[in-house]
Write a protein that holds these residues in place. Structure first.
Motif, PDB file in Angstrom:
ATOM      1  N   SER A  38      36.241  48.765  22.042  1.00 49.42           N
ATOM      2  CA  SER A  38      35.280  49.271  23.020  1.00 49.42           C
ATOM      3  C   SER A  38      33.969  49.669  22.349  1.00 49.42           C
ATOM      4  O   SER A  38      32.872  49.425  22.879  1.00 49.42           O
ATOM      5  CB  SER A  38      35.864  50.467  23.771  1.00 49.42           C
ATOM      6  OG  SER A  38      36.986  50.074  24.551  1.00 49.42           O
ATOM      7  N   ARG A  41      32.002  46.474  21.528  1.00 45.13           N
ATOM      8  CA  ARG A  41      31.723  45.520  22.608  1.00 45.13           C
ATOM      9  C   ARG A  41      30.230  45.244  22.771  1.00 45.13           C
ATOM     10  O   ARG A  41      29.821  44.112  23.027  1.00 45.13           O
ATOM     11  CB  ARG A  41      32.321  46.036  23.915  1.00 45.13           C
ATOM     12  CG  ARG A  41      32.203  45.044  25.073  1.00 45.13           C
ATOM     13  CD  ARG A  41      32.933  45.523  26.302  1.00 45.13           C
ATOM     14  NE  ARG A  41      34.372  45.599  26.060  1.00 45.13           N
ATOM     15  CZ  ARG A  41      35.084  46.715  26.164  1.00 45.13           C
ATOM     16  NH1 ARG A  41      34.495  47.854  26.494  1.00 45.13           N
ATOM     17  NH2 ARG A  41      36.374  46.714  25.944  1.00 45.13           N
ATOM     18  N   SER A  42      29.417  46.262  22.653  1.00 42.31           N
ATOM     19  CA  SER A  42      27.968  46.088  22.839  1.00 42.31           C
ATOM     20  C   SER A  42      27.233  45.836  21.528  1.00 42.31           C
ATOM     21  O   SER A  42      26.005  45.708  21.513  1.00 42.31           O
ATOM     22  CB  SER A  42      27.379  47.331  23.510  1.00 42.31           C
ATOM     23  OG  SER A  42      27.559  48.472  22.686  1.00 42.31           O
ATOM     24  N   LYS A  43      27.982  45.740  20.434  1.00 37.97           N
ATOM     25  CA  LYS A  43      27.364  45.610  19.118  1.00 37.97           C
ATOM     26  C   LYS A  43      27.488  44.210  18.518  1.00 37.97           C
ATOM     27  O   LYS A  43      26.521  43.692  17.936  1.00 37.97           O
ATOM     28  CB  LYS A  43      28.005  46.611  18.146  1.00 37.97           C
ATOM     29  CG  LYS A  43      27.868  48.078  18.552  1.00 37.97           C
ATOM     30  CD  LYS A  43      26.450  48.563  18.377  1.00 37.97           C
ATOM     31  CE  LYS A  43      26.333  50.057  18.663  1.00 37.97           C
ATOM     32  NZ  LYS A  43      24.926  50.517  18.516  1.00 37.97           N
ATOM     33  N   ASP A  45      29.496  40.105  18.583  1.00 30.94           N
ATOM     34  CA  ASP A  45      30.289  39.047  19.194  1.00 30.94           C
ATOM     35  C   ASP A  45      31.362  38.671  18.184  1.00 30.94           C
ATOM     36  O   ASP A  45      31.088  37.987  17.190  1.00 30.94           O
ATOM     37  CB  ASP A  45      29.392  37.852  19.518  1.00 30.94           C
ATOM     38  CG  ASP A  45      30.175  36.672  20.086  1.00 30.94           C
ATOM     39  OD1 ASP A  45      31.304  36.886  20.569  1.00 30.94           O
ATOM     40  OD2 ASP A  45      29.648  35.538  20.043  1.00 30.94           O
ATOM     41  N   LEU A  68      24.731  41.390  18.147  1.00 29.74           N
ATOM     42  CA  LEU A  68      24.134  41.150  19.463  1.00 29.74           C
ATOM     43  C   LEU A  68      22.703  41.675  19.517  1.00 29.74           C
ATOM     44  O   LEU A  68      21.943  41.308  20.417  1.00 29.74           O
ATOM     45  CB  LEU A  68      24.980  41.814  20.545  1.00 29.74           C
ATOM     46  CG  LEU A  68      26.390  41.242  20.738  1.00 29.74           C
ATOM     47  CD1 LEU A  68      27.158  42.043  21.787  1.00 29.74           C
ATOM     48  CD2 LEU A  68      26.341  39.770  21.138  1.00 29.74           C
ATOM     49  N   SER A  69      22.364  42.530  18.583  1.00 28.37           N
ATOM     50  CA  SER A  69      21.003  43.078  18.524  1.00 28.37           C
ATOM     51  C   SER A  69      20.521  43.068  17.080  1.00 28.37           C
ATOM     52  O   SER A  69      21.259  43.451  16.160  1.00 28.37           O
ATOM     53  CB  SER A  69      20.967  44.507  19.068  1.00 28.37           C
ATOM     54  OG  SER A  69      19.700  45.114  18.836  1.00 28.37           O
ATOM     55  N   ASP A  72      20.702  46.461  15.002  1.00 24.60           N
ATOM     56  CA  ASP A  72      21.924  47.076  14.475  1.00 24.60           C
ATOM     57  C   ASP A  72      22.052  46.831  12.973  1.00 24.60           C
ATOM     58  O   ASP A  72      21.706  45.758  12.464  1.00 24.60           O
ATOM     59  CB  ASP A  72      23.153  46.539  15.197  1.00 24.60           C
ATOM     60  CG  ASP A  72      23.502  47.346  16.447  1.00 24.60           C
ATOM     61  OD1 ASP A  72      23.452  48.585  16.364  1.00 24.60           O
ATOM     62  OD2 ASP A  72      23.803  46.737  17.488  1.00 24.60           O
ATOM     63  N   ALA A  80      29.134  53.979  15.189  1.00 27.34           N
ATOM     64  CA  ALA A  80      29.683  53.759  16.529  1.00 27.34           C
ATOM     65  C   ALA A  80      31.210  53.721  16.497  1.00 27.34           C
ATOM     66  O   ALA A  80      31.881  54.309  17.356  1.00 27.34           O
ATOM     67  CB  ALA A  80      29.132  52.454  17.107  1.00 27.34           C
TER      68      ALA A  80
END
Length: 276
Positions: A38, A41-43, A45, A68-69, A72, A80
């Motif tokens: 979790s 997930r936004s960090k 792939d 993904l960014s 980071d 995180a």
């Protein structure tokens, strides 16, 4: 679902991508892995990952992923993941050039405390071909004896792990491990009185190459007869009745029982001459 080979790569390469290799040590409790995924997930792939229990009662998770960014960093990923109360330690290595090698793991294990090496199937097959080429029938004898020695050792180890399970169930479990470990898909047919086993091996690794002048899979024959002898507690003799090196679609081995075997440590000398 179609059966697949399990990928085991020590590196990940994605040109021009920002990549991360993440390793997490966590409590072995329900929901621990979910909390890690979790957080990621936004960090990232994720493209490859593995999780496993450790002998100290904790668990580990390791994965490669593409960022993904662009903002980071190793520190932001680590921060995180470490927010989860289930996480004990987190290591992150990143690359702006798309190439990362797993610098955390030191090889693989086939079972706890049993380290292994990864060898391409064609490489193993060529070793067998070369040995038979330079030593002839002596090379085939060596391959059989080495297969037998490894089969006895593996059977003895599995017998200790599987304990009081019925000998026939232990044998079937061991044959299933051939497929799981990439030694070919093994199917077993047994006559009602248990004196004869027909073991078919699809994609036997020993004959994955062109074979040269070879006509048999001595290493696999020795390994099969010894592991079955060790786990079934019955001594067997073996014959390879079909082989891909002879133009057959699959390899097939006939195991004929002789008499009850002395298994475990005392069986090593007794089994040395099995399956000539």
């Amino acid at each position: 679902m179609k059966q697949l080979r399990r990928p085991t790569m020590g590196f990940y390469f994605s040109p021009r991508a920002k990549t991360f290799h993440i390793v997490v040590n966590m409590k072995d409790v329900p929901g621990a892995l979910n909390s890690v995924l979790s957080a990621l997930r936004s960090k990232v792939d994720l493209v490859e990952s593995i999780s496993y229990a450790l002998e100290d009662g904790t668990a580990a998770w390791s994965g490669f992923g593409k960022a993904l960014s662009k903002s980071d960093t190793e520190e932001s990923i680590q921060k995180a993941v470490s927010r989860s109360p289930s996480v004990l330690e987190c290591l992150v290595e990143g690359s702006d050039r798309g190439l990362l090698v797993d610098s955390f793991h030191q090889g693989v294990e086939v079972a706890p405390g049993r380290p292994a090496i990864i060898l391409p199937v064609t490489g193993f097959s060529r070793i067998c071909e070369h040995l038979a080429k330079i030593l002839g029938t002596g090379g085939e004898t060596i391959l059989f004896e080495e297969g037998s020695a490894l089969g006895r050792a593996t059977g003895h180890y599995l017998a200790g792990k599987l304990g009081p399970a019925r000998p026939d169930l232990r044998t079937k479990a061991a044959l299933g491990l051939y497929r799981a470990n990439g030694w070919g898909t093994v199917t077993l047919k047994e006559d009602p009185n248990g004196k004869l086993m027909k073991i078919k091996v699809k994609d036997c690794p020993e004959c994955a190459g062109n074979g040269g002048d070879r006509k048999e899979c001595g290493f696999m024959r020795g390994h099969l007869v010894s592991i079955v002898t060790e786990l079934s507690e019955v001594k067997y003799r073996s014959e390879e009745t079909r082989c891909r090196l002879r133009g057959d679609p699959d390899c097939e081995f006939s195991l004929t029982s002789q008499f009850p075997a002395q298994t475990g440590r005392s069986s090593r000398a007794a089994n040395a001459g099995v399956a000539r």
